[in-house]
Scaffold this motif. Structure first.
Motif, PDB file in Angstrom:
ATOM      1  N   SER A 169       0.845  -1.195   0.000  1.00  0.00           N
ATOM      2  CA  SER A 169       0.000   0.000   0.000  1.00  0.00           C
ATOM      3  C   SER A 169       0.879   1.242   0.000  1.00  0.00           C
ATOM      4  O   SER A 169       1.886   1.303   0.711  1.00  0.00           O
ATOM      5  CB  SER A 169      -0.908   0.007   1.236  1.00  0.00           C
ATOM      6  N   ASP A 170       0.497   2.218  -0.787  1.00  0.00           N
ATOM      7  CA  ASP A 170       1.176   3.514  -0.832  1.00  0.00           C
ATOM      8  C   ASP A 170       0.263   4.543  -0.180  1.00  0.00           C
ATOM      9  O   ASP A 170      -0.704   5.001  -0.787  1.00  0.00           O
ATOM     10  CB  ASP A 170       1.476   3.900  -2.280  1.00  0.00           C
ATOM     11  N   LEU A 171       0.573   4.905   1.049  1.00  0.00           N
ATOM     12  CA  LEU A 171      -0.317   5.768   1.819  1.00  0.00           C
ATOM     13  C   LEU A 171      -0.330   7.216   1.335  1.00  0.00           C
ATOM     14  O   LEU A 171      -1.116   8.017   1.848  1.00  0.00           O
ATOM     15  CB  LEU A 171       0.053   5.710   3.300  1.00  0.00           C
ATOM     16  N   SER A 172       0.494   7.548   0.357  1.00  0.00           N
ATOM     17  CA  SER A 172       0.403   8.894  -0.220  1.00  0.00           C
ATOM     18  C   SER A 172      -0.797   9.011  -1.152  1.00  0.00           C
ATOM     19  O   SER A 172      -1.180  10.115  -1.536  1.00  0.00           O
ATOM     20  CB  SER A 172       1.687   9.247  -0.973  1.00  0.00           C
ATOM     21  N   GLN A 173      -1.404   7.882  -1.509  1.00  0.00           N
ATOM     22  CA  GLN A 173      -2.605   7.887  -2.326  1.00  0.00           C
ATOM     23  C   GLN A 173      -3.831   8.067  -1.433  1.00  0.00           C
ATOM     24  O   GLN A 173      -3.967   7.387  -0.413  1.00  0.00           O
ATOM     25  CB  GLN A 173      -2.707   6.586  -3.120  1.00  0.00           C
ATOM     26  N   ALA A 174      -4.714   8.951  -1.831  1.00  0.00           N
ATOM     27  CA  ALA A 174      -5.828   9.334  -0.964  1.00  0.00           C
ATOM     28  C   ALA A 174      -6.732   8.165  -0.595  1.00  0.00           C
ATOM     29  O   ALA A 174      -7.302   8.133   0.502  1.00  0.00           O
ATOM     30  CB  ALA A 174      -6.654  10.432  -1.654  1.00  0.00           C
ATOM     31  N   ASP A 175      -6.872   7.191  -1.485  1.00  0.00           N
ATOM     32  CA  ASP A 175      -7.775   6.074  -1.199  1.00  0.00           C
ATOM     33  C   ASP A 175      -7.080   4.897  -0.528  1.00  0.00           C
ATOM     34  O   ASP A 175      -7.716   3.877  -0.250  1.00  0.00           O
ATOM     35  CB  ASP A 175      -8.457   5.595  -2.482  1.00  0.00           C
TER      36      ASP A 175
ATOM     37  N   ASP B  66       7.894  21.350  -4.768  1.00  0.00           N
ATOM     38  CA  ASP B  66       6.563  21.657  -5.299  1.00  0.00           C
ATOM     39  C   ASP B  66       5.501  21.331  -4.250  1.00  0.00           C
ATOM     40  O   ASP B  66       5.708  20.486  -3.376  1.00  0.00           O
ATOM     41  CB  ASP B  66       6.286  20.839  -6.558  1.00  0.00           C
ATOM     42  N   TRP B  67       4.336  21.965  -4.381  1.00  0.00           N
ATOM     43  CA  TRP B  67       3.263  21.698  -3.430  1.00  0.00           C
ATOM     44  C   TRP B  67       2.845  20.237  -3.450  1.00  0.00           C
ATOM     45  O   TRP B  67       2.493  19.665  -2.425  1.00  0.00           O
ATOM     46  CB  TRP B  67       2.051  22.586  -3.692  1.00  0.00           C
ATOM     47  N   ARG B  68       2.903  19.580  -4.612  1.00  0.00           N
ATOM     48  CA  ARG B  68       2.496  18.175  -4.687  1.00  0.00           C
ATOM     49  C   ARG B  68       3.330  17.314  -3.740  1.00  0.00           C
ATOM     50  O   ARG B  68       2.823  16.379  -3.124  1.00  0.00           O
ATOM     51  CB  ARG B  68       2.660  17.670  -6.118  1.00  0.00           C
TER      52      ARG B  68
ATOM     53  N   ALA C 172       1.958  17.966  -0.326  1.00  0.00           N
ATOM     54  CA  ALA C 172       0.620  17.380  -0.184  1.00  0.00           C
ATOM     55  C   ALA C 172       0.710  15.874   0.056  1.00  0.00           C
ATOM     56  O   ALA C 172      -0.010  15.324   0.904  1.00  0.00           O
ATOM     57  CB  ALA C 172      -0.210  17.675  -1.434  1.00  0.00           C
ATOM     58  N   ASP C 173       1.601  15.196  -0.672  1.00  0.00           N
ATOM     59  CA  ASP C 173       1.797  13.757  -0.453  1.00  0.00           C
ATOM     60  C   ASP C 173       2.328  13.491   0.949  1.00  0.00           C
ATOM     61  O   ASP C 173       1.940  12.526   1.611  1.00  0.00           O
ATOM     62  CB  ASP C 173       2.769  13.196  -1.485  1.00  0.00           C
ATOM     63  N   PHE C 174       3.227  14.363   1.390  1.00  0.00           N
ATOM     64  CA  PHE C 174       3.798  14.243   2.727  1.00  0.00           C
ATOM     65  C   PHE C 174       2.708  14.345   3.798  1.00  0.00           C
ATOM     66  O   PHE C 174       2.632  13.520   4.721  1.00  0.00           O
ATOM     67  CB  PHE C 174       4.842  15.344   2.921  1.00  0.00           C
ATOM     68  N   LEU C 175       1.844  15.325   3.673  1.00  0.00           N
ATOM     69  CA  LEU C 175       0.758  15.497   4.639  1.00  0.00           C
ATOM     70  C   LEU C 175      -0.220  14.327   4.595  1.00  0.00           C
ATOM     71  O   LEU C 175      -0.755  13.919   5.631  1.00  0.00           O
ATOM     72  CB  LEU C 175       0.024  16.812   4.371  1.00  0.00           C
ATOM     73  N   GLN C 176      -0.444  13.784   3.413  1.00  0.00           N
ATOM     74  CA  GLN C 176      -1.322  12.625   3.283  1.00  0.00           C
ATOM     75  C   GLN C 176      -0.785  11.440   4.088  1.00  0.00           C
ATOM     76  O   GLN C 176      -1.533  10.761   4.797  1.00  0.00           O
ATOM     77  CB  GLN C 176      -1.459  12.253   1.806  1.00  0.00           C
ATOM     78  N   VAL C 177       0.513  11.196   3.988  1.00  0.00           N
ATOM     79  CA  VAL C 177       1.124  10.071   4.701  1.00  0.00           C
ATOM     80  C   VAL C 177       1.208  10.338   6.198  1.00  0.00           C
ATOM     81  O   VAL C 177       0.871   9.468   7.020  1.00  0.00           O
ATOM     82  CB  VAL C 177       2.534   9.779   4.140  1.00  0.00           C
TER      83      VAL C 177
END
Length: 272
Positions: free
Chosen positions: A66-72, A107-109, A112-117
């Motif tokens: 699982s890649d927790l940087s993905q929202a789902d 970049d913001w992306r 954003a991935d960092f905050l997701q994880v």
């Protein structure tokens, strides 16, 4: 299968995120030594499968990539464990990394991935697995925070300390809410730890210059964390030097504490 499937009459699994290396892998080994069944999740399937082969001789060991940087990702991970009938009574939120440099150097992306994880996935996984723990009247949640969440901020790795401070406060609040229902929550706050963390964020050369007495092994940190959550400790700092740093930062005047941290962290933190 609902999120409130009873755990009381079923063998509970320990779900560990970021289990492919470092502290996560050592937490898996520590729970395996204690005879616990494991669910290992991270992005690197080959590393997870190798660890599962190592630990599977002691107890069941399941791999779910699982890649927790993905929202789902949290919802998909939960659905997979439910579909397989794997009842999680211990959740270890360990997945994490750092983004080196100034805030505007990425970049913001990337942020954003960092905050997701670091935040969103932790909150969502906890929200998904906690109901069944409370219904059963027993559960454990171990959140891997950091000493960085307890000391003043410094330049570079701009959001790392902020996310760890959030994780500590989240754990403390959650512990008060869930303890009466039999669920123990712990924030583990390591300092410098021998792992792949500093290789991934490109800081190995700088970080290796820090005095040896400040460091603990991933195995030591894992044992401290597992012991802490089983004992019902809400927050634990690893190692005497780190406890001293946290104490000084808490009681020194704010301006002095900030100045001291800023003067020291430039030796090992990329602020460019």
């Amino acid at each position: 299968m609902s999120s409130t499937t009873p755990l009381a009459n079923n063998p509970g699994y320990v779900l560990i995120t970021g289990a492919s290396s470092g502290i996560g892998a050592e937490i898996a080994r520590e729970y395996s030594r204690r005879g616990r069944s494991l669910i290992l999740t991270a992005r690197r399937t080959d590393r997870l499968e190798a660890l599962a082969r190592e630990l599977g001789v002691n107890a069941p060991c399941v791999v779910i990539t699982s890649d927790l940087s993905q929202a789902d990702a949290p919802r998909r991970l939960f659905a997979e464990t439910q579909a397989r009938g794997l009842h999680v009574d211990t959740l270890v939120n360990n997945a994490g990394y750092g983004v080196p440099g100034r805030y505007l150097s990425s970049d913001w992306r990337v942020h954003a991935d960092f905050l997701q994880v670091m935040i969103t996935a932790v909150g969502e996984l906890t929200h998904l697995y906690l109901p069944a723990m409370e219904q059963a009247g027993r559960g454990r949640i171990l959140n891997i925070a950091s000493l960085a969440g307890l000391v003043p901020a410094s330049a570079g790795h701009t959001m790392y300390g902020a996310t760890k401070a959030w994780l500590i406060r989240f754990s403390e609040c959650l512990a008060l809410e869930t303890a009466p229902r039999g669920v123990l929550v712990t924030a583990l706050c390591p300092g410098f730890t021998y792992s792949e963390f500093h290789d991934v964020n490109g800081m190995r050369e700088k970080i290796s210059k820090m005095p040896k007495f400040l460091w603990l092994t991933s195995e030591q940190v894992a044992r401290i964390g597992v012991d802490a959550v089983e004992a019902g400790k809400t927050r634990v700092i690893t190692g005497a030097p780190n406890k001293l740093v946290a104490f000084l930062c808490k009681y020194l005047p704010d301006a002095l504490a900030r100045a001291l941290v800023a003067s020291k962290t430039k030796d090992f933190r990329d602020a460019e």
